[in-house]
Design an enzyme around this catalytic site. Sequence first.
Site, PDB file in Angstrom:
ATOM      1  N   SER A   1       9.195 -21.760 -10.814  1.00 17.64           N
ATOM      2  CA  SER A   1       9.689 -23.147 -10.782  1.00 17.64           C
ATOM      3  C   SER A   1       9.584 -23.690  -9.365  1.00 17.64           C
ATOM      4  CB  SER A   1      11.152 -23.159 -11.226  1.00 17.64           C
ATOM      5  OG  SER A   1      11.757 -24.389 -10.891  1.00 17.64           O
TER       6      SER A   1
ATOM      7  N   TYR B   1      19.865 -20.297  -9.850  1.00 14.54           N
ATOM      8  CA  TYR B   1      18.598 -20.429 -10.593  1.00 14.54           C
ATOM      9  C   TYR B   1      17.428 -20.509  -9.603  1.00 14.54           C
ATOM     10  CZ  TYR B   1      14.933 -22.512 -13.491  1.00 14.54           C
ATOM     11  OH  TYR B   1      13.733 -22.778 -14.123  1.00 14.54           O
ATOM     12  N   GLY B   2      17.552 -21.366  -8.572  1.00 16.99           N
ATOM     13  CA  GLY B   2      16.478 -21.480  -7.573  1.00 16.99           C
ATOM     14  C   GLY B   2      16.219 -20.148  -6.889  1.00 16.99           C
TER      15      GLY B   2
ATOM     16  N   SER C   1      16.780 -17.172  -8.105  1.00 21.05           N
ATOM     17  CA  SER C   1      16.119 -16.245  -9.044  1.00 21.05           C
ATOM     18  C   SER C   1      14.635 -16.582  -9.174  1.00 21.05           C
ATOM     19  CB  SER C   1      16.801 -16.274 -10.421  1.00 21.05           C
ATOM     20  OG  SER C   1      16.510 -17.469 -11.129  1.00 21.05           O
ATOM     21  N   LYS C   2      14.291 -17.876  -9.097  1.00 19.39           N
ATOM     22  CA  LYS C   2      12.893 -18.299  -9.225  1.00 19.39           C
ATOM     23  C   LYS C   2      12.123 -17.966  -7.948  1.00 19.39           C
ATOM     24  CE  LYS C   2      12.783 -19.455 -13.344  1.00 19.39           C
ATOM     25  NZ  LYS C   2      11.729 -19.035 -14.290  1.00 19.39           N
TER      26      LYS C   2
END
Length: 192
Positions: free
Chosen positions: A48, A115-116, A118-119
């Site tokens: 992402s 989330y960022g 993890s991406k």
Amino acid sequence: MAYKHSDATPWTQKTRNTVSTNFFGTMIVCEALAPLLKTGGRMVTVASGSGHLRILRSEDLRREFAGADSALTVPRLSELMRQFVTDVEAGTPPTVSAPLPGALHERRGWPGHAYGMSKLAQIALAKIYARELSARGIASCACDPGGCRTDMSSHSGSRTAAQGADTPAWLAFQPPSEITGRLFFDRAEVGW
Ligand SMILES: NC(=O)c1ccc[n+]([C@@H]2O[C@H](COP(=O)([O-])OP(=O)(O)OC[C@H]3O[C@@H](n4cnc5c(N)ncnc54)[C@H](OP(=O)(O)O)[C@@H]3O)[C@@H](O)[C@H]2O)c1
């Protein structure tokens, strides 16, 4: 997976679950399947744009993750991701549902965005696999599908899921040497 902004789950739990699923889950599946790939195979990671290196607040961490192109290893990457989770847990009261400004994880250079993070780690992983699998003639790359109208985004993106799938599908058919170790968006290489 990604939690909704309004989700009241404690931030410590959101962080652990997001990192476990998106990073460690991806890693476990890749490690299990990589031995089955044949020469000329391609591993395409759907990451992402939120996994950009600039979300890291510390220059040292940025340098270490950028080392995915050269020296970073999977065990060290895993250790860094465990450290992110433990720094969040050590500095955030268990009842709080969002990152606290100035908390330990922030002072250590981590983002307030599980989330960022993890991406970002998925992109690093794809780059490490590019190095590790090159001897077997196997490519590994990552891509950003762009904002798509799916369950994850609460159907708020500007693209259809099919449009988001275009670049990952295209990558799966490119010559391995032209894609390996790189990050793509809309069928073009982009900076990390
Ligand atoms: N949508 C966007 O705007 C966007 C933007 C950038 C990157 N991405 C990336 O694109 C990829 C696909 O996402 P999407 O937008 O297509 O989302 P999606 O339609 O919500 O699909 C997410 C998938 O992940 C599975 N999943 C959710 N939680 C899981 C868990 N805890 N353990 C295992 N699997 C789980 C879901 O399984 P079930 O179907 O069984 O629930 C579903 O198949 C993801 O890697 C996402 O990060 C999406």
